[in-house]
Design a protein around this motif. Structure first.
Motif, PDB file in Angstrom:
ATOM      1  N   LEU A  99       8.957   1.153   9.159  1.00 11.01           N
ATOM      2  CA  LEU A  99       8.609   2.554   9.379  1.00 11.01           C
ATOM      3  C   LEU A  99       7.238   2.800   8.756  1.00 11.01           C
ATOM      4  O   LEU A  99       6.962   2.323   7.647  1.00 11.01           O
ATOM      5  CB  LEU A  99       9.631   3.491   8.733  1.00 11.01           C
ATOM      6  N   ILE A 100       6.396   3.556   9.446  1.00 12.35           N
ATOM      7  CA  ILE A 100       5.037   3.802   8.991  1.00 12.35           C
ATOM      8  C   ILE A 100       4.869   5.265   8.552  1.00 12.35           C
ATOM      9  O   ILE A 100       5.279   6.183   9.266  1.00 12.35           O
ATOM     10  CB  ILE A 100       4.010   3.480  10.096  1.00 12.35           C
ATOM     11  N   ASP A 101       4.298   5.465   7.382  1.00 13.94           N
ATOM     12  CA  ASP A 101       3.909   6.775   6.861  1.00 13.94           C
ATOM     13  C   ASP A 101       5.025   7.814   6.982  1.00 13.94           C
ATOM     14  O   ASP A 101       6.086   7.625   6.420  1.00 13.94           O
ATOM     15  CB  ASP A 101       2.597   7.231   7.508  1.00 13.94           C
ATOM     16  N   GLY A 141      -4.163  -1.789   6.301  1.00 11.84           N
ATOM     17  CA  GLY A 141      -3.329  -2.971   6.427  1.00 11.84           C
ATOM     18  C   GLY A 141      -2.147  -2.786   7.355  1.00 11.84           C
ATOM     19  O   GLY A 141      -1.695  -3.735   8.001  1.00 11.84           O
ATOM     20  N   SER A 142      -1.635  -1.555   7.434  1.00 16.11           N
ATOM     21  CA  SER A 142      -0.509  -1.271   8.332  1.00 16.11           C
ATOM     22  C   SER A 142      -0.963  -0.550   9.598  1.00 16.11           C
ATOM     23  O   SER A 142      -0.147  -0.034  10.348  1.00 16.11           O
ATOM     24  CB  SER A 142       0.544  -0.429   7.593  1.00 16.11           C
ATOM     25  N   ARG A 143      -2.275  -0.501   9.808  1.00 18.34           N
ATOM     26  CA  ARG A 143      -2.904   0.141  10.966  1.00 18.34           C
ATOM     27  C   ARG A 143      -2.529   1.625  11.077  1.00 18.34           C
ATOM     28  O   ARG A 143      -2.440   2.169  12.179  1.00 18.34           O
ATOM     29  CB  ARG A 143      -2.568  -0.600  12.265  1.00 18.34           C
ATOM     30  N   GLU A 169       5.221   6.489  12.396  1.00 23.53           N
ATOM     31  CA  GLU A 169       5.726   5.714  13.528  1.00 23.53           C
ATOM     32  C   GLU A 169       6.967   4.929  13.125  1.00 23.53           C
ATOM     33  O   GLU A 169       7.010   4.310  12.056  1.00 23.53           O
ATOM     34  CB  GLU A 169       4.632   4.743  14.009  1.00 23.53           C
ATOM     35  N   PHE A 170       7.994   4.983  13.988  1.00 22.76           N
ATOM     36  CA  PHE A 170       9.127   4.065  13.896  1.00 22.76           C
ATOM     37  C   PHE A 170       8.782   2.886  14.806  1.00 22.76           C
ATOM     38  O   PHE A 170       8.719   3.034  16.023  1.00 22.76           O
ATOM     39  CB  PHE A 170      10.409   4.722  14.396  1.00 22.76           C
ATOM     40  N   ILE A 171       8.531   1.735  14.246  1.00 20.42           N
ATOM     41  CA  ILE A 171       8.155   0.583  15.070  1.00 20.42           C
ATOM     42  C   ILE A 171       9.394   0.036  15.773  1.00 20.42           C
ATOM     43  O   ILE A 171      10.432  -0.215  15.140  1.00 20.42           O
ATOM     44  CB  ILE A 171       7.466  -0.491  14.222  1.00 20.42           C
ATOM     45  N   ASP A 230       0.804  -1.225   0.000  1.00 23.79           N
ATOM     46  CA  ASP A 230       0.000   0.000   0.000  1.00 23.79           C
ATOM     47  C   ASP A 230       0.836   1.274   0.000  1.00 23.79           C
ATOM     48  O   ASP A 230       0.299   2.378  -0.085  1.00 23.79           O
ATOM     49  CB  ASP A 230      -0.965   0.021   1.189  1.00 23.79           C
ATOM     50  N   GLY A 231       2.167   1.123   0.122  1.00 19.40           N
ATOM     51  CA  GLY A 231       3.038   2.294   0.115  1.00 19.40           C
ATOM     52  C   GLY A 231       3.070   3.047   1.429  1.00 19.40           C
ATOM     53  O   GLY A 231       3.708   4.111   1.526  1.00 19.40           O
ATOM     54  N   HIS A 232       2.448   2.518   2.464  1.00 19.95           N
ATOM     55  CA  HIS A 232       2.368   3.236   3.742  1.00 19.95           C
ATOM     56  C   HIS A 232       3.242   2.620   4.831  1.00 19.95           C
ATOM     57  O   HIS A 232       3.160   3.018   5.995  1.00 19.95           O
ATOM     58  CB  HIS A 232       0.914   3.312   4.206  1.00 19.95           C
TER      59      HIS A 232
END
Length: 542
Positions: free
Chosen positions: A202-204, A304-306, A190-192, A161-163
């Motif tokens: 990494l998120i968004d 999908g990545s919350r 967010e850095f998980i 999804d690119g996110h």
């Protein structure tokens, strides 16, 4: 005198029967014109790139003649298809990178990356397509194996999804970061971490901290040509490219002017402040093949990545709500600037909170203004109480998201909230039109999969047996309209494309089967026999 009168009458009769020369005639076709009446026809004539007559084969052949004629032999013909939301430029670049689509495990992802490095001899691996929801272990991967296999080669590969972005330690170091040295509190991402260290996902907006190698002009042009070829092979003649940089738009425009890039592009400009200032001052830019009059804004991340912004906590992750990409005030600022121009605002909104906020911002910015045609991209999870907010906003939706997400979406948001998920019929009933796209490369390019998902709402294995939330399926007529005339309307282009009518661009596709009547399970197997743009054949199935 009588002889003279007789001779003149013969000449006039001959002149009245003389056929008009045109560039192309198509006959013996099963044509769905997609006009207001959703009429049918057998033939048409094309001159100077536009339809000049539509009717029966007898009517057209009596009145017109052409050096180029096509006997469709009863095959179905529809207007050139429009993908109302995709990533045409990005897809072309992806074709030059490692593809991780369809991988069924993290080990398969690692093997594809290894094979790509061996084949391409690259110094930095980028790509896209992994989806942990397709794996047996449906959890985000971690970077340990990446670090061990590729200790000196940076790897940064995006989720489908690119996110979300998966990186190794080499990519972190290349970006001036490490597993313990990274920004701790950021907005919209967010850095998980695990035990205080980065997992590699990494998120968004956290992805913005990763430095990527620059794309060369040669690579970009190759990508555009590859993407065009594939799109034409599916009968697509217009693409709405969601989120473009100025230099990307200008490159496509230059290639269109030289005739290399024939594809029509509705460009959604990435809504950076620099782009907002430049294009609102410049005004709408329009040619026959390029239309720059909208901005793409990100409201939130992906389900999908919350990262999708939800009003209440995720059902499968306690005290996690996703997030808006920007502050609430920033959306108001962007909307106010766009509302003061002739531009359209198109905002990515997945979660019910993001959808509510985007629609509220739209309403506040537009007031009672009509026909601004601002769009809500995806409209994926909507609170049942918020559908009425779509009364003046076009839902731009991608039906294959429903059939890709249906296996796990209910677990993400719960049984009550999923009732407002992928609710395409309810969105149509509220606004009166929907614009249909694919969101490729998140999904596949094929518009026939879009048609199948909208109408049948099953996966390619026929699951679920009764279809997914069938109360929100679209009819075949609604779906074809959404892929043609309604998509054109969402681009302010309904007077020049989207239907087979006199005066419009001669964009059309001949199909190998009648998607309006064939059994539902056969729809995904539909193929484009030939694709025409401006009456010129740009693709033929060999």
């Amino acid at each position: 005198m009588k002889k003279l009168v007789y001779s003149l009458s013969i000449l006039l009769a001959f002149a009245s029967c003389k056929q008009e020369e045109v560039d192309l005639i198509v006959t013996n076709a099963n044509i769905y014109t997609v006009d207001d009446a959703f009429g049918k026809a057998e033939a048409f004539a094309v001159k100077d790139g536009k339809f000049v007559a539509v009717g029966s084969s007898d009517e057209i052949t009596k009145k017109y003649t052409a050096g180029n004629t096509v006997d469709a032999k009863g095959q179905t013909l529809v207007p050139g298809l429009i993908d109302a939301h995709c990533h045409f430029f990005r897809y072309g670049l992806q074709l030059q990178k490692v593809s991780l689509e369809g991988t069924k495990s993290y080990d398969e992802v690692l093997q594809k990356i290894s094979d790509f490095i061996d084949e391409k001899k690259v110094d930095y691996v980028t790509g896209r397509g992994w989806d942990q929801n397709d794996w047996e272990v449906k959890e985000f991967p971690t970077k340990e194996k990446l670090d061990k296999l590729f200790p000196r080669t940076p790897v940064a590969v995006k989720r489908v999804d690119g996110h979300a972005l998966l990186v190794n330690e080499a990519a972190l170091n290349y970006s001036g970061l490490s597993e313990t040295n990274f920004p701790k509190n950021i907005t919209g991402g967010e850095f998980i971490t695990k035990n205080g260290k980065l997992t590699g996902v990494l998120i968004d907006r956290a992805m913005d901290y990763i430095k990527m190698p620059n794309t060369s002009t040669k690579e970009a042009i190759s990508g555009l040509m590859d993407a065009q070829k594939i799109n034409f092979s599916y009968g697509l003649t217009t693409v709405d490219d969601a989120g473009l940089a100025r230099k990307e738009i200008e490159l496509m425009d230059s290639l269109q002017k030289t005739g290399d890039l024939k594809m029509r592009v509705y460009a959604m400009v990435s809504a950076s402040q620099e782009n907002l200032d430049y294009y609102t001052q410049k005004g709408i830019y329009k040619t026959d093949r390029m239309n720059v009059r909208s901005f793409k804004v990100y409201g939130d991340g992906a389900l999908g990545s919350r990262g999708a912004a939800m009003k209440k906590s995720y059902s499968d992750r306690e005290n996690h709500f996703g997030a808006l990409i920007y502050s609430p005030e920033r959306y108001q600022q962007i909307a106010k600037q766009i509302a003061a121009s002739d531009y359209q605002m198109n905002t990515h909104a997945i979660g019910d909170s993001a959808n509510y906020w985007v629609l509220k911002v739209y309403k506040d910015a537009l007031g009672d203004a009509k026909d601004r045609r601002w769009r809500n991209e995806h409209s994926q999870i909507v609170d049942m109480n918020d559908f009425e907010l779509f009364e003046n906003v076009i839902p731009s939706i991608q039906p294959t998201h429903a059939t890709s997400d249906m296996y796990w979406a209910g677990d993400r948001v719960g049984a009550d909230r999923i009732k407002g998920g992928y609710a395409y019929k309810k969105l149509l009933d509220t606004y009166g039109k929907v614009a249909l796209g694919t969101d490729y490369p998140v999904e596949k390019v094929s518009p026939f999969l879009t048609f199948y998902a909208a109408v049948v709402r099953k996966d390619l294995d026929g699951y679920p047996e009764s279809g997914y939330q069938m109360e929100n399926a679209l009819s075949r007529e609604e779906t074809l309209r959404g892929m043609t005339i309604w998509a054109a309307y969402s681009n302010f282009e309904e007077n020049e494309k989207g239907s087979i009518e006199v005066g419009k661009f001669a964009d059309f596709v001949i199909l190998d089967q009648n998607i309006m009547e064939v059994a539902g399970e056969k729809i995904p197997k539909t193929k484009a026999v030939a694709t025409y743009l401006n009456g010129e054949k740009v693709y033929e199935n060999d």
